[in-house]
Design a protein around this motif. Structure first.
Motif, PDB file in Angstrom:
ATOM      1  N   GLY A  97      -1.641 -14.656 -11.801  1.00  0.00           N
ATOM      2  CA  GLY A  97      -2.674 -13.977 -12.578  1.00  0.00           C
ATOM      3  C   GLY A  97      -2.081 -12.816 -13.347  1.00  0.00           C
ATOM      4  N   ARG A  98      -2.732 -12.418 -14.422  1.00  0.00           N
ATOM      5  CA  ARG A  98      -2.217 -11.331 -15.252  1.00  0.00           C
ATOM      6  C   ARG A  98      -2.717  -9.960 -14.804  1.00  0.00           C
ATOM      7  NH1 ARG A  98       0.307 -12.664 -19.953  1.00  0.00           N
ATOM      8  NH2 ARG A  98       0.410 -14.879 -20.471  1.00  0.00           N
ATOM      9  N   LYS A  99      -3.764  -9.919 -13.995  1.00  0.00           N
ATOM     10  CA  LYS A  99      -4.305  -8.655 -13.520  1.00  0.00           C
ATOM     11  C   LYS A  99      -3.835  -8.403 -12.083  1.00  0.00           C
ATOM     12  CE  LYS A  99      -6.691  -7.977 -17.278  1.00  0.00           C
ATOM     13  NZ  LYS A  99      -6.287  -6.922 -18.237  1.00  0.00           N
ATOM     14  N   PRO A 100      -3.327  -7.220 -11.785  1.00  0.00           N
ATOM     15  CA  PRO A 100      -2.844  -6.943 -10.424  1.00  0.00           C
ATOM     16  C   PRO A 100      -4.009  -6.739  -9.458  1.00  0.00           C
ATOM     17  CG  PRO A 100      -2.727  -4.956 -11.750  1.00  0.00           C
ATOM     18  CD  PRO A 100      -3.141  -6.068 -12.689  1.00  0.00           C
ATOM     19  N   THR A 101      -3.764  -7.073  -8.197  1.00  0.00           N
ATOM     20  CA  THR A 101      -4.759  -6.768  -7.171  1.00  0.00           C
ATOM     21  C   THR A 101      -4.601  -5.304  -6.764  1.00  0.00           C
ATOM     22  OG1 THR A 101      -3.227  -7.468  -5.440  1.00  0.00           O
ATOM     23  CG2 THR A 101      -4.762  -9.134  -6.281  1.00  0.00           C
ATOM     24  N   SER A 102      -5.549  -4.788  -6.034  1.00  0.00           N
ATOM     25  CA  SER A 102      -5.472  -3.395  -5.583  1.00  0.00           C
ATOM     26  C   SER A 102      -5.780  -3.325  -4.097  1.00  0.00           C
ATOM     27  CB  SER A 102      -6.449  -2.513  -6.370  1.00  0.00           C
ATOM     28  OG  SER A 102      -7.783  -2.935  -6.141  1.00  0.00           O
ATOM     29  N   ILE A 103      -5.205  -2.351  -3.417  1.00  0.00           N
ATOM     30  CA  ILE A 103      -5.483  -2.126  -2.009  1.00  0.00           C
ATOM     31  C   ILE A 103      -5.738  -0.646  -1.797  1.00  0.00           C
ATOM     32  CG2 ILE A 103      -4.068  -4.073  -1.235  1.00  0.00           C
ATOM     33  CD1 ILE A 103      -1.903  -2.043  -0.466  1.00  0.00           C
ATOM     34  N   VAL A 104      -6.378  -0.310  -0.686  1.00  0.00           N
ATOM     35  CA  VAL A 104      -6.599   1.077  -0.301  1.00  0.00           C
ATOM     36  C   VAL A 104      -5.470   1.485   0.628  1.00  0.00           C
ATOM     37  CG1 VAL A 104      -8.122   2.680   0.904  1.00  0.00           C
ATOM     38  CG2 VAL A 104      -9.093   0.878  -0.534  1.00  0.00           C
ATOM     39  N   VAL A 105      -4.827   2.610   0.361  1.00  0.00           N
ATOM     40  CA  VAL A 105      -3.727   3.077   1.197  1.00  0.00           C
ATOM     41  C   VAL A 105      -4.108   4.396   1.850  1.00  0.00           C
ATOM     42  CG1 VAL A 105      -1.982   1.963  -0.235  1.00  0.00           C
ATOM     43  CG2 VAL A 105      -2.614   4.334  -0.705  1.00  0.00           C
ATOM     44  N   GLN A 106      -3.469   4.680   2.990  1.00  0.00           N
ATOM     45  CA  GLN A 106      -3.637   5.991   3.592  1.00  0.00           C
ATOM     46  C   GLN A 106      -2.477   6.867   3.147  1.00  0.00           C
ATOM     47  OE1 GLN A 106      -3.574   5.631   7.825  1.00  0.00           O
ATOM     48  NE2 GLN A 106      -1.387   5.213   7.941  1.00  0.00           N
ATOM     49  N   SER A 107      -2.743   8.132   2.985  1.00  0.00           N
ATOM     50  CA  SER A 107      -1.719   9.012   2.429  1.00  0.00           C
ATOM     51  C   SER A 107      -1.614  10.304   3.232  1.00  0.00           C
ATOM     52  CB  SER A 107      -2.061   9.340   0.971  1.00  0.00           C
ATOM     53  OG  SER A 107      -1.106  10.195   0.399  1.00  0.00           O
ATOM     54  N   THR A 108      -0.371  10.718   3.507  1.00  0.00           N
ATOM     55  CA  THR A 108      -0.097  12.011   4.112  1.00  0.00           C
ATOM     56  C   THR A 108       0.483  12.910   3.038  1.00  0.00           C
ATOM     57  OG1 THR A 108       0.346  11.024   6.270  1.00  0.00           O
ATOM     58  CG2 THR A 108       1.206  13.236   5.880  1.00  0.00           C
ATOM     59  N   VAL A 109      -0.156  14.030   2.789  1.00  0.00           N
ATOM     60  CA  VAL A 109       0.253  14.930   1.712  1.00  0.00           C
ATOM     61  C   VAL A 109       0.663  16.274   2.299  1.00  0.00           C
ATOM     62  CG1 VAL A 109      -0.459  16.103  -0.388  1.00  0.00           C
ATOM     63  CG2 VAL A 109      -1.335  13.816   0.104  1.00  0.00           C
ATOM     64  N   PHE A 110       1.838  16.762   1.933  1.00  0.00           N
ATOM     65  CA  PHE A 110       2.273  18.086   2.349  1.00  0.00           C
ATOM     66  C   PHE A 110       1.668  19.130   1.411  1.00  0.00           C
ATOM     67  CE2 PHE A 110       5.609  15.395   4.100  1.00  0.00           C
ATOM     68  CZ  PHE A 110       5.719  15.907   5.385  1.00  0.00           C
ATOM     69  N   VAL A 111       1.068  20.155   1.982  1.00  0.00           N
ATOM     70  CA  VAL A 111       0.504  21.249   1.186  1.00  0.00           C
ATOM     71  C   VAL A 111       1.650  22.200   0.878  1.00  0.00           C
ATOM     72  CG1 VAL A 111      -1.205  23.081   1.085  1.00  0.00           C
ATOM     73  CG2 VAL A 111      -1.708  20.985   2.358  1.00  0.00           C
ATOM     74  N   ARG A 112       2.202  22.077  -0.328  1.00  0.00           N
ATOM     75  CA  ARG A 112       3.385  22.832  -0.695  1.00  0.00           C
ATOM     76  C   ARG A 112       3.028  24.244  -1.160  1.00  0.00           C
ATOM     77  NH1 ARG A 112       6.255  19.001  -4.950  1.00  0.00           N
ATOM     78  NH2 ARG A 112       7.660  20.796  -5.036  1.00  0.00           N
ATOM     79  N   ASN A 113       3.990  25.138  -1.021  1.00  0.00           N
ATOM     80  CA  ASN A 113       3.816  26.523  -1.422  1.00  0.00           C
ATOM     81  C   ASN A 113       4.002  26.631  -2.934  1.00  0.00           C
ATOM     82  OD1 ASN A 113       3.984  29.269  -1.909  1.00  0.00           O
ATOM     83  ND2 ASN A 113       5.128  29.699  -0.044  1.00  0.00           N
ATOM     84  N   PRO A 114       2.987  27.009  -3.689  1.00  0.00           N
ATOM     85  CA  PRO A 114       3.118  27.084  -5.157  1.00  0.00           C
ATOM     86  C   PRO A 114       4.114  28.148  -5.607  1.00  0.00           C
ATOM     87  CG  PRO A 114       1.051  28.065  -4.436  1.00  0.00           C
ATOM     88  CD  PRO A 114       1.629  27.376  -3.245  1.00  0.00           C
ATOM     89  N   ASP A 115       4.323  29.175  -4.765  1.00  0.00           N
ATOM     90  CA  ASP A 115       5.284  30.221  -5.136  1.00  0.00           C
ATOM     91  C   ASP A 115       6.712  29.693  -5.133  1.00  0.00           C
ATOM     92  OD1 ASP A 115       3.313  32.133  -5.467  1.00  0.00           O
ATOM     93  OD2 ASP A 115       3.402  32.801  -3.377  1.00  0.00           O
ATOM     94  N   VAL A 116       6.999  28.745  -4.248  1.00  0.00           N
ATOM     95  CA  VAL A 116       8.336  28.142  -4.214  1.00  0.00           C
ATOM     96  C   VAL A 116       8.589  27.400  -5.518  1.00  0.00           C
ATOM     97  CG1 VAL A 116       9.770  26.378  -3.119  1.00  0.00           C
ATOM     98  CG2 VAL A 116       8.452  27.976  -1.700  1.00  0.00           C
ATOM     99  N   VAL A 117       7.607  26.614  -5.960  1.00  0.00           N
ATOM    100  CA  VAL A 117       7.751  25.841  -7.195  1.00  0.00           C
ATOM    101  C   VAL A 117       7.885  26.781  -8.391  1.00  0.00           C
ATOM    102  CG1 VAL A 117       6.616  24.205  -8.749  1.00  0.00           C
ATOM    103  CG2 VAL A 117       6.477  23.887  -6.270  1.00  0.00           C
ATOM    104  N   ALA A 118       7.012  27.791  -8.466  1.00  0.00           N
ATOM    105  CA  ALA A 118       7.043  28.711  -9.601  1.00  0.00           C
ATOM    106  C   ALA A 118       8.369  29.458  -9.678  1.00  0.00           C
ATOM    107  CB  ALA A 118       5.875  29.701  -9.494  1.00  0.00           C
ATOM    108  N   GLU A 119       8.839  29.963  -8.541  1.00  0.00           N
ATOM    109  CA  GLU A 119      10.076  30.732  -8.523  1.00  0.00           C
ATOM    110  C   GLU A 119      11.273  29.860  -8.891  1.00  0.00           C
ATOM    111  OE1 GLU A 119      12.517  34.044  -8.257  1.00  0.00           O
ATOM    112  OE2 GLU A 119      10.326  33.888  -8.336  1.00  0.00           O
TER     113      GLU A 119
END
Length: 245
Positions: free
Chosen positions: A157-179
């Protein structure tokens, strides 16, 4: 009957995989398992046939131990895509139904194996697992023949299927990124080239902050553990040959 060891089961899996992938003839694989690993000819052939049936979703009639089946299933689940996993469970369920009906018995341990991997299929996958399975599928496609690949494409088929995934996200420090971005001064800290473009929203140089030791691997969310990279170098750090800073 001599008990089959874990080493023999592992060897049988590797040989069966090579046979299935076309890198070894079945007759030669059987000889390898018998001469080098001490399996009798019938058992060696059973392992090779059972693996092929598992990957193709077909009922197999020669039994292996529940521990050997668990090992085969673990490896299949680690190395193959969703389609092959479904096939493996289908084949295993078919084998259990055949064996119990033919021998008028109950395969309690084998049912536990099937139930375990059934449960894994019900658990939502993580995005990392999905990406890893896709990479394995691409590698398998590259190893296959062009004829088989084009045949599958013609029926796909030309259209992809989709699935629901579980995700673990780290809450990163914005000051680290900015600096880190400010310290980079608009230049990639690996190749030293200027940022490839400016951000549309604020006109600042576009660089990506990369953790040298991944957060998932226990790395710190700190200035010392980060580096500002252009998109090309960032991809190289994740997918290229081993790189050190």
């Amino acid at each position: 009957m001599m008990k089959i060891t874990e080493e023999q089961v592992s060897a049988a899996y590797q040989v069966a995989k090579k046979v299935f992938d076309g890198h070894m003839k079945a007759t030669y694989g059987g000889k390898v398992l018998s001469s080098e690993h001490g399996l009798n000819d019938t058992t060696a052939n059973d392992f090779i046939v059972d693996y092929k049936c598992l990957l193709e979703g077909r009922v197999f009639y020669r039994a292996m131990s529940a521990s050997a089946m668990r090992y085969f299933m673990e490896q299949i689940f680690a190395e193959n895509d969703e389609h092959c996993k479904v096939n493996a469970i289908t084949a295993l369920r078919g084998h259990i139904a055949y064996y119990e009906n033919h021998y008028k018995t109950r395969m309690h341990l084998m049912r536990e194996v099937a139930n375990y991997f059934d449960a894994l299929m019900q658990r939502p996958k993580t995005i990392v697992e999905v990406e890893a399975e896709f990479a394995v599928a691409v590698e398998r496609s590259l190893r296959g023949s062009s004829r088989d690949r084009l045949r599958r494409l013609a029926n796909a088929g030309r259209k992809p299927t989709s699935i629901v995934v579980q995700s673990t996200v780290f809450v990163r420090n914005p000051d680290v990124v900015a600096e880190r971005l400010l310290r980079a001064g608009g230049r990639c800290e690996s190749c030293l080239a200027e940022a490839p473009f400016m951000r549309a929203k604020d006109g600042t140089p576009y660089l990506e902050v990369h953790h040298k030791v991944r957060l998932a691997a226990g790395g710190d969310d700190s200035i010392e553990n980060t580096v500002a990279l252009c998109p090309n170098c960032h991809r190289r750090f994740h997918h290229g040959a081993a790189t050190t800073m």
